[in-house]
Scaffold this motif. Structure first.
Motif, PDB file in Angstrom:
ATOM      1  N   TYR A 181       0.859  -1.230  -0.125  1.00 59.44           N
ATOM      2  CA  TYR A 181       0.125   0.178  -0.051  1.00 59.44           C
ATOM      3  C   TYR A 181       0.792   1.165   0.146  1.00 59.44           C
ATOM      4  O   TYR A 181       1.721   1.603   0.872  1.00 59.44           O
ATOM      5  N   VAL A 182       0.678   1.907  -1.073  1.00 55.77           N
ATOM      6  CA  VAL A 182       1.755   3.206  -1.109  1.00 55.77           C
ATOM      7  C   VAL A 182       0.692   4.506  -1.468  1.00 55.77           C
ATOM      8  O   VAL A 182      -0.160   4.185  -2.385  1.00 55.77           O
ATOM      9  N   THR A 183       0.878   5.507  -0.576  1.00 61.47           N
ATOM     10  CA  THR A 183      -0.097   6.507  -0.975  1.00 61.47           C
ATOM     11  C   THR A 183       0.481   7.878  -0.672  1.00 61.47           C
ATOM     12  O   THR A 183       1.520   7.605   0.162  1.00 61.47           O
ATOM     13  N   ARG A 184       0.202   8.834  -1.148  1.00 60.72           N
ATOM     14  CA  ARG A 184       0.695  10.298  -0.822  1.00 60.72           C
ATOM     15  C   ARG A 184      -0.398  11.466  -0.311  1.00 60.72           C
ATOM     16  O   ARG A 184      -1.270  11.384  -0.678  1.00 60.72           O
ATOM     17  N   GLN A 185      -0.321  11.764   0.729  1.00 61.62           N
ATOM     18  CA  GLN A 185      -1.234  12.646   1.513  1.00 61.62           C
ATOM     19  C   GLN A 185      -0.730  13.768   1.895  1.00 61.62           C
ATOM     20  O   GLN A 185       0.467  14.166   1.791  1.00 61.62           O
ATOM     21  N   ALA A 186      -1.401  14.716   2.668  1.00 65.11           N
ATOM     22  CA  ALA A 186      -1.330  16.062   3.032  1.00 65.11           C
ATOM     23  C   ALA A 186      -2.023  16.411   4.113  1.00 65.11           C
ATOM     24  O   ALA A 186      -3.082  15.799   4.178  1.00 65.11           O
ATOM     25  N   VAL A 187      -1.822  17.287   4.975  1.00 66.29           N
ATOM     26  CA  VAL A 187      -2.693  17.666   6.176  1.00 66.29           C
ATOM     27  C   VAL A 187      -2.711  19.176   6.366  1.00 66.29           C
ATOM     28  O   VAL A 187      -2.921  19.594   7.512  1.00 66.29           O
ATOM     29  N   TYR A 188      -3.060  20.208   5.337  1.00 63.67           N
ATOM     30  CA  TYR A 188      -3.011  21.293   5.463  1.00 63.67           C
ATOM     31  C   TYR A 188      -4.490  21.931   5.289  1.00 63.67           C
ATOM     32  O   TYR A 188      -5.012  23.042   5.448  1.00 63.67           O
ATOM     33  N   THR A 189      -5.362  20.941   5.036  1.00 68.38           N
ATOM     34  CA  THR A 189      -7.031  21.475   5.240  1.00 68.38           C
ATOM     35  C   THR A 189      -7.708  20.122   6.080  1.00 68.38           C
ATOM     36  O   THR A 189      -7.113  19.225   6.163  1.00 68.38           O
ATOM     37  N   PRO A 190      -8.607  20.555   6.643  1.00 70.76           N
ATOM     38  CA  PRO A 190      -9.424  19.429   7.421  1.00 70.76           C
ATOM     39  C   PRO A 190      -9.673  18.315   6.541  1.00 70.76           C
ATOM     40  O   PRO A 190      -9.681  17.221   7.243  1.00 70.76           O
ATOM     41  N   ALA A 191     -10.188  18.547   5.557  1.00 70.58           N
ATOM     42  CA  ALA A 191     -10.441  17.230   4.729  1.00 70.58           C
ATOM     43  C   ALA A 191      -9.424  16.486   4.382  1.00 70.58           C
ATOM     44  O   ALA A 191      -9.474  15.108   4.514  1.00 70.58           O
ATOM     45  N   LEU A 192      -8.110  17.064   4.172  1.00 71.15           N
ATOM     46  CA  LEU A 192      -6.756  16.371   3.986  1.00 71.15           C
ATOM     47  C   LEU A 192      -6.450  15.552   5.059  1.00 71.15           C
ATOM     48  O   LEU A 192      -5.940  14.507   5.041  1.00 71.15           O
ATOM     49  N   VAL A 193      -6.605  16.148   6.315  1.00 73.24           N
ATOM     50  CA  VAL A 193      -6.230  15.701   7.595  1.00 73.24           C
ATOM     51  C   VAL A 193      -7.067  14.515   7.647  1.00 73.24           C
ATOM     52  O   VAL A 193      -6.362  13.433   8.306  1.00 73.24           O
ATOM     53  N   ARG A 194      -8.539  14.505   7.482  1.00 78.20           N
ATOM     54  CA  ARG A 194      -9.249  13.114   7.811  1.00 78.20           C
ATOM     55  C   ARG A 194      -8.932  12.227   6.661  1.00 78.20           C
ATOM     56  O   ARG A 194      -8.848  11.073   7.154  1.00 78.20           O
ATOM     57  N   LYS A 195      -8.652  12.584   5.608  1.00 79.03           N
ATOM     58  CA  LYS A 195      -8.244  11.637   4.460  1.00 79.03           C
ATOM     59  C   LYS A 195      -6.951  10.946   4.853  1.00 79.03           C
ATOM     60  O   LYS A 195      -6.677   9.655   4.832  1.00 79.03           O
ATOM     61  N   CYS A 196      -5.910  11.684   5.459  1.00 80.93           N
ATOM     62  CA  CYS A 196      -4.592  11.022   5.570  1.00 80.93           C
ATOM     63  C   CYS A 196      -4.774  10.293   7.066  1.00 80.93           C
ATOM     64  O   CYS A 196      -4.245   9.184   6.986  1.00 80.93           O
ATOM     65  N   LYS A 197      -5.563  10.635   8.083  1.00 80.25           N
ATOM     66  CA  LYS A 197      -5.745   9.629   9.119  1.00 80.25           C
ATOM     67  C   LYS A 197      -6.227   8.347   8.617  1.00 80.25           C
ATOM     68  O   LYS A 197      -5.781   7.296   9.036  1.00 80.25           O
ATOM     69  N   PHE A 245       4.578  16.673  -6.658  1.00 84.60           N
ATOM     70  CA  PHE A 245       4.221  15.484  -5.783  1.00 84.60           C
ATOM     71  C   PHE A 245       2.698  15.274  -5.457  1.00 84.60           C
ATOM     72  O   PHE A 245       2.129  15.792  -4.526  1.00 84.60           O
ATOM     73  N   PRO A 246       1.811  14.924  -6.551  1.00 75.20           N
ATOM     74  CA  PRO A 246       0.729  15.003  -6.622  1.00 75.20           C
ATOM     75  C   PRO A 246      -0.054  14.070  -5.589  1.00 75.20           C
ATOM     76  O   PRO A 246       0.524  13.095  -5.120  1.00 75.20           O
ATOM     77  N   LEU A 247      -1.017  14.421  -4.964  1.00 78.94           N
ATOM     78  CA  LEU A 247      -1.668  13.497  -3.759  1.00 78.94           C
ATOM     79  C   LEU A 247      -2.423  12.563  -4.484  1.00 78.94           C
ATOM     80  O   LEU A 247      -2.704  12.289  -5.724  1.00 78.94           O
ATOM     81  N   GLY A 248      -2.672  11.445  -3.614  1.00 78.39           N
ATOM     82  CA  GLY A 248      -3.404  10.297  -4.151  1.00 78.39           C
ATOM     83  C   GLY A 248      -2.634   8.793  -3.870  1.00 78.39           C
ATOM     84  O   GLY A 248      -1.688   8.860  -3.398  1.00 78.39           O
ATOM     85  N   ASP A 249      -3.317   7.931  -4.499  1.00 72.52           N
ATOM     86  CA  ASP A 249      -2.782   6.413  -3.996  1.00 72.52           C
ATOM     87  C   ASP A 249      -1.982   6.067  -4.982  1.00 72.52           C
ATOM     88  O   ASP A 249      -2.329   6.225  -6.031  1.00 72.52           O
ATOM     89  N   LEU A 250      -0.805   5.472  -4.758  1.00 76.14           N
ATOM     90  CA  LEU A 250       0.053   5.193  -5.833  1.00 76.14           C
ATOM     91  C   LEU A 250      -0.009   3.683  -6.081  1.00 76.14           C
ATOM     92  O   LEU A 250       0.192   3.161  -7.192  1.00 76.14           O
TER      93      LEU A 250
END
Lengths: 256, 73, 358
Positions: A181-197, A245-250
């Motif tokens: 499982y390889v993914t790229r995430q970010a944590v600078y908006t509430p939605a991204l934080v929840r997704k990253c979690k 570094f585009p976000l999303g699942d690799l």
């Protein structure tokens, strides 16, 4: 409705997890490390695996991460966290083993340990915090520093012809048969934080299922190194870091 | 049915980064003019009545200094 | 009567590791010690005792896997030869700083650089004087026989856990490759996780509600606290020096001259002692078994009335510095060495006794 009527224990919906210690983090204001630490701790808390989680801290800004997680922890030499984690997981397969590394640690000095741990498919969870700079040593060029980006050791901007190219190590890792499982995430908006979690949770769940290496890159900020106030740094991240570094699942499991 | 929220902010641990403010849909929070013992302009609620307890601020806070409470009314 | 086996020194290390309940071996092939990893792999130790064996991507990774395993209170080890051991110095320094037990075996070959695959003892300084950065010590055992290669594995782990410090078995290409008969023990069980949890209050076993979380680190940014860490280490090293010195003497009672030599050089010197005595020269042999802590006091006492001391080593003169310090330069101390992979002969040693001390 008065504040006193709302602030009651039965109405509490969000508080700092007890898997984090009470120590004040040494990170600069607005640094993504704090959010990422909290997400990991929340996942450990929610899965009820505090007594089964071993964390390996890196060298870099998060060298003292072990002071903030209420988990048994080891501090690795620079870049070597995946080697420590390899042995830990093989000797204690009943435990969850987690590495936490920055870009200099994981993608420069520790490239060999990173690639080989992932290629062997070590059944560990790797958290990779990429902010494109060496924060702790004072803002030097990292393996992930963008073209033209100014740092203390590329003061006129990263010149690809002499300084080489920024390394997309996560794309490399996704090619390896051992990574699950390889993914790229970010944590600078509430939605991204929840997704990253959710991504971090997935990474732990796959470890539970003995699936191989779960690798979560988090594109983060470095306000001090980038010389920007926290909110502007996050805007810069979105405008400059994410196109490269585009976000999303690799790599995601087929039968998810 | 509406949601009504409130925050408990550990102002001494707040570093005043302001990242939480970008996540608030209701303009409930802002940095104080005053500073805490470490010299940071800490976070405070400036429009308590507007808070819906969405917890976006707490989710964004790198230092975990925000507790969120919410009731249905 | 114990079981007897004919085996190489390298195989004896591997066999001892399996039989004494080692939890993990992490290593990388390099001549002249690859038989350790080969023997471990061929013996399927995971099926016998649950011992984990992994071929790592480098010596750097190997030592850091050992670091990781040691954090858990597990008995873990690696082995290599000189160039590989150089790569491990970072990890050894971290483990000494974090006070972790582990075993590292160095089957020394000639250097510097890529050097040669032939035997040497030129890693003495690297082993007993530091090697990695910072003020730390490695407990160092120097086997001279294949039996000692076997026996020192268990001893090394006893010392490593007693002092929470890495232990080095400093061997060489002769003892690693030579075949001798070895008495082997029955298989011992590995420690259980429960035993480790009870015995080692420093080990990472998973944070439970009844205790604070455990941190294994060599980092202490506050200088005054880092000094305290160093003072604690030095005090531990003093205890080790007081309790763990090991050495062997041969025909020292009536000797006028002494040879000080360890490992393979000691075996060659033992023959040289016989030859010299046949020629009427009273020579004795002192063989340090622990190179750190070094048997300084013993050497000083035994050689108090000596006419001279010859240090025989397969190096350009490293052990000799500790011998000179031991006798405080009150007695002539000379060096005889061959190096770069050449093994000295007993005749050469006797000749050196004559030419350098008489």
């Amino acid at each position: 409705m008065k504040r006193e009527d709302i602030v009651k224990p039965e109405n509490l919906i969000y508080k700092r997890t007890s898997v984090l210690t009470d120590n004040v983090m040494h990170y600069c204001p607005g640094c993504g490390h704090g959010v990422i630490h909290r997400l990991i701790a929340e996942v450990v808390d929610e899965m009820g695996i505090q007594d089964k989680t071993l964390i390996v801290a890196p060298v870099g800004c998060s060298v003292l991460a072990y002071n903030y997680f209420d988990l048994d922890a080891a501090e690795a030499a620079h870049g070597r966290a995946p080697a420590l984690a390899t042995a830990m997981k093989r000797l204690r397969p009943d435990q969850f083993v987690l590495t936490y590394q920055g870009d200099g640690d994981l993608a420069a000095i520790g490239t060999a340990e990173t690639i080989h741990a992932c290629n062997r498919g070590e059944n560990i969870t790797m958290i990779f915090v990429n902010n494109g700079i060496y924060g702790m040593t004072g803002g030097q060029m990292a393996p992930t520093t963008l073209e033209g980006m100014k740092t203390a050791t590329s003061p006129y901007g990263r010149d690809l012809s002499t300084m080489g190219n920024p390394l997309k190590i996560t794309e490399l890792i996704a090619q390896l048969p051992g990574s699950y499982y390889v993914t790229r995430q970010a944590v600078y908006t509430p939605a991204l934080v929840r997704k990253c979690k959710k991504a971090i949770r997935n990474a732990f769940e796959y470890q539970k299922l003995n699936k191989g290496t779960s690798f979560v890159e988090i594109v983060s900020n470095c306000n001090s190194g980038w010389k920007l106030p926290p909110v502007k740094a996050n805007q810069w991240l979105e405008e400059h870091m994410l196109p490269f570094f585009p976000l999303g699942d690799l790599k995601v499991p087929e039968n998810k | 049915m509406a949601l009504k929220g409130s925050l408990v902010i550990d102002t001494e641990k707040c570093k005043g980064c302001g990242v939480c403010i970008t996540g608030c849909p209701q303009n409930v929070i802002a940095l104080a003019k005053n500073v805490n013992a470490k010299g940071y302009n800490y976070l405070e609620m400036v429009d308590e009545d507007a808070c819906v307890g969405c917890a976006n601020c707490a989710v964004l806070c790198p230092d975990g200094v925000i507790e969120v409470y919410r009731v249905k009314i | 009567m114990k079981e007897l086996k004919l085996m190489k020194g390298n195989e004896a290390i591997a066999e001892a590791a399996i039989r004494c309940g080692v939890d993990g071996y992490f290593g990388y092939p390099i001549t002249p010690q690859s038989e350790i990893l080969e023997h471990l792999m061929s013996e399927n130790p995971y099926d016998k005792t649950g011992m984990v064996v992994l071929q790592a991507e480098s010596e750097t990774a190997s030592i850091n896997m050992v670091y990781g395993g040691a954090c858990l209170g597990k008995k873990v080890m690696t082995s290599s030869s000189s160039p590989g051991i150089s790569l491990m110095q970072e990890g050894l320094s971290y483990m000494a700083g974090a006070e972790l037990p582990a075993l590292v075996v160095n089957v020394v070959r000639g250097g510097p650089g890529l050097g040669t695959i032939q035997p040497s003892q030129a890693d003495y300084f690297q082993t007993v004087k530091g090697g990695g950065h910072g003020d730390y010590r490695l407990i160092t055992l120097a086997p001279a026989f294949v039996q000692e290669m076997y026996d020192f594995v268990e001893l090394a782990f006893e010392l490593a856990f007693k002092y929470r410090n890495p232990v080095m078995i400093l061997s060489d290409g002769i003892i690693g490759q030579v075949m001798e008969k070895v008495e082997v023990d029955d298989y011992k069980s590995r420690w259980t996780n429960e035993y480790i949890r009870e015995q080692f209050p420093w080990a990472m076993t998973g944070k439970t509600a009844d205790r604070p979380h455990r941190i294994i680190t060599s980092l202490e940014l506050e200088a005054s606290r880092q000094e305290k860490v160093n003072l604690r280490l030095q005090s531990k090293y003093k205890d080790c020096e007081a309790q763990e010195v090991r050495y062997e003497t041969t025909q020292c009672e009536d000797a006028d001259y002494f040879i000080v030599a360890y490992g393979s050089s000691a075996r060659i010197s033992q023959k040289a002692v016989e030859v010299a005595r046949e020629n009427g020269i009273k020579v004795g042999l002192i063989r340090p078994i622990t190179l750190w802590p070094f048997p300084s006091k013993a050497i000083q006492e035994i050689t108090a009335k000596a006419k001279g001391i010859l240090c025989v080593e397969m190096s350009a003169g490293q052990l000799i510095e500790d011998v000179k310090l031991a006798v405080e330069c009150k007695i002539p101390v000379e060096h005889f060495g061959r190096f770069g992979g050449i093994i000295p002969s007993p005749a050469e040693v006797v000749e050196a006794l004559h030419s350098k001390l008489m």
